[in-house]
Design a protein around this motif. Structure first.
Motif, mmCIF file in Angstrom:
data_model
loop_
_atom_site.group_PDB
_atom_site.id
_atom_site.type_symbol
_atom_site.label_atom_id
_atom_site.label_comp_id
_atom_site.label_asym_id
_atom_site.label_seq_id
_atom_site.Cartn_x
_atom_site.Cartn_y
_atom_site.Cartn_z
ATOM 1 N N ASN A 12 75.551 67.313 24.555
ATOM 2 C CA ASN A 12 75.318 67.648 25.930
ATOM 3 C C ASN A 12 74.414 68.791 25.716
ATOM 4 O O ASN A 12 73.942 69.457 24.771
ATOM 5 C CB ASN A 12 76.617 68.261 26.432
ATOM 6 N N SER A 13 73.917 69.148 26.907
ATOM 7 C CA SER A 13 72.941 70.387 26.951
ATOM 8 C C SER A 13 71.701 70.322 25.696
ATOM 9 O O SER A 13 71.476 71.208 25.013
ATOM 10 C CB SER A 13 73.693 71.675 26.774
ATOM 11 N N LEU A 14 71.310 69.146 25.804
ATOM 12 C CA LEU A 14 70.258 68.735 24.662
ATOM 13 C C LEU A 14 69.012 69.754 24.781
ATOM 14 O O LEU A 14 68.569 69.948 26.077
ATOM 15 C CB LEU A 14 69.858 67.392 24.666
ATOM 16 N N LEU A 26 66.925 57.317 16.961
ATOM 17 C CA LEU A 26 65.859 58.314 17.256
ATOM 18 C C LEU A 26 66.371 58.973 18.823
ATOM 19 O O LEU A 26 66.652 58.207 19.605
ATOM 20 C CB LEU A 26 64.448 57.727 17.486
ATOM 21 N N VAL A 27 66.396 60.047 18.526
ATOM 22 C CA VAL A 27 66.698 61.083 19.890
ATOM 23 C C VAL A 27 65.546 62.013 20.238
ATOM 24 O O VAL A 27 65.071 62.645 19.255
ATOM 25 C CB VAL A 27 67.863 61.923 19.858
ATOM 26 N N THR A 28 64.756 61.769 21.234
ATOM 27 C CA THR A 28 63.837 62.740 21.673
ATOM 28 C C THR A 28 64.163 63.306 22.902
ATOM 29 O O THR A 28 64.458 62.760 24.181
ATOM 30 C CB THR A 28 62.556 61.735 21.862
ATOM 31 N N VAL A 29 64.096 64.507 22.776
ATOM 32 C CA VAL A 29 64.468 65.555 23.779
ATOM 33 C C VAL A 29 62.998 66.104 24.399
ATOM 34 O O VAL A 29 62.482 67.013 23.693
ATOM 35 C CB VAL A 29 65.239 66.598 23.849
ATOM 36 N N SER A 30 62.688 65.896 25.930
ATOM 37 C CA SER A 30 61.428 66.325 26.360
ATOM 38 C C SER A 30 61.837 67.627 27.163
ATOM 39 O O SER A 30 62.808 67.883 27.640
ATOM 40 C CB SER A 30 60.874 65.304 27.200
ATOM 41 N N SER A 31 60.581 68.539 26.871
ATOM 42 C CA SER A 31 60.877 69.772 27.689
ATOM 43 C C SER A 31 60.417 69.784 29.130
ATOM 44 O O SER A 31 59.873 68.696 29.565
ATOM 45 C CB SER A 31 60.100 70.865 27.145
ATOM 46 N N THR A 73 65.420 67.084 18.913
ATOM 47 C CA THR A 73 64.763 65.951 18.665
ATOM 48 C C THR A 73 64.654 65.538 17.392
ATOM 49 O O THR A 73 64.533 66.422 16.251
ATOM 50 C CB THR A 73 63.293 65.957 19.025
ATOM 51 N N ALA A 74 65.231 64.459 16.749
ATOM 52 C CA ALA A 74 65.391 64.115 15.474
ATOM 53 C C ALA A 74 65.785 62.354 15.374
ATOM 54 O O ALA A 74 66.409 61.988 16.296
ATOM 55 C CB ALA A 74 66.386 64.866 14.867
ATOM 56 N N VAL A 75 65.783 62.027 14.048
ATOM 57 C CA VAL A 75 66.775 60.753 14.088
ATOM 58 C C VAL A 75 67.942 61.110 13.437
ATOM 59 O O VAL A 75 68.219 61.927 12.526
ATOM 60 C CB VAL A 75 65.672 59.809 12.686
ATOM 61 N N TYR A 76 68.815 60.411 14.173
ATOM 62 C CA TYR A 76 70.363 60.834 13.828
ATOM 63 C C TYR A 76 71.062 59.718 12.985
ATOM 64 O O TYR A 76 70.724 58.385 13.397
ATOM 65 C CB TYR A 76 71.028 60.991 15.036
ATOM 66 N N PHE A 77 71.618 59.924 11.918
ATOM 67 C CA PHE A 77 71.884 59.076 10.929
ATOM 68 C C PHE A 77 73.641 59.092 10.878
ATOM 69 O O PHE A 77 74.090 60.188 10.949
ATOM 70 C CB PHE A 77 71.611 59.308 9.441
ATOM 71 N N GLN A 130 65.534 64.184 29.155
ATOM 72 C CA GLN A 130 65.103 65.467 29.359
ATOM 73 C C GLN A 130 65.729 66.569 28.704
ATOM 74 O O GLN A 130 67.081 66.589 28.464
ATOM 75 C CB GLN A 130 64.932 65.791 30.884
ATOM 76 N N ALA A 131 65.358 67.663 28.585
ATOM 77 C CA ALA A 131 66.150 69.037 28.233
ATOM 78 C C ALA A 131 67.169 69.067 29.261
ATOM 79 O O ALA A 131 66.889 69.092 30.478
ATOM 80 C CB ALA A 131 65.297 70.271 28.034
ATOM 81 N N GLY A 132 68.407 69.635 28.580
ATOM 82 C CA GLY A 132 69.614 69.678 29.613
ATOM 83 C C GLY A 132 70.187 68.648 29.649
ATOM 84 O O GLY A 132 71.601 68.723 29.980
#
Length: 121
Positions: A84-86, A116-121, A91-95, A13-15
């Motif tokens: 932190n504090s995402l 894959l990092v997905t950050v939901s609002s 949200t992106a694929v991190y390489f 989640q966001a944050g």
């Protein structure tokens, strides 16, 4: 064979926070620059952060300074990215990428697979 195994992505989640890991093998870990790039859907790949495995000096793109921290464990041939504090826009694929120096690694180096990092609002 050079391998860069990225892990640690997921849904948050966001944050919230995540820690990515990049385990390197098949080449000498010492005397390298290892870092993280990311690519969001429909956008170009961008550099996030990098670290010298020799002296631990670090680089951060301005957008991530203060929120993300890169570190390395030479005994484990692993580089970490503490995020932190995402935000949803993270949200992106991190390489993971390995190069010779922080300055040259963008144009010359090895890519690992993404996580894959997905950050939901």
């Amino acid at each position: 064979e050079v391998q860069l195994q990225a892990s640690g992505g997921g849904l948050v989640q966001a944050g919230g926070s995540l820690r990515l890991s990049c385990a390197a093998s098949g080449f000498s870990f010492d005397g390298r620059a290892i870092g993280w790039f990311r690519q969001a859907a429909g956008k170009e790949r961008e550099r996030v952060s990098a670290i010298s495995t020799s002296d631990g000096s670090t680089y951060y793109a301005d957008s991530f300074r203060g929120r993300f921290t890169i570190s390395r464990d030479n005994a484990k041939n692993t580089v970490y990215l503490q995020m932190n504090s995402l935000k949803p826009e993270d949200t992106a694929v991190y390489f993971c990428r390995a190069g010779t120096t922080v300055a040259t690694m963008t144009s010359q180096g090895y890519w690992g697979q993404g996580t894959l990092v997905t950050v939901s609002s």
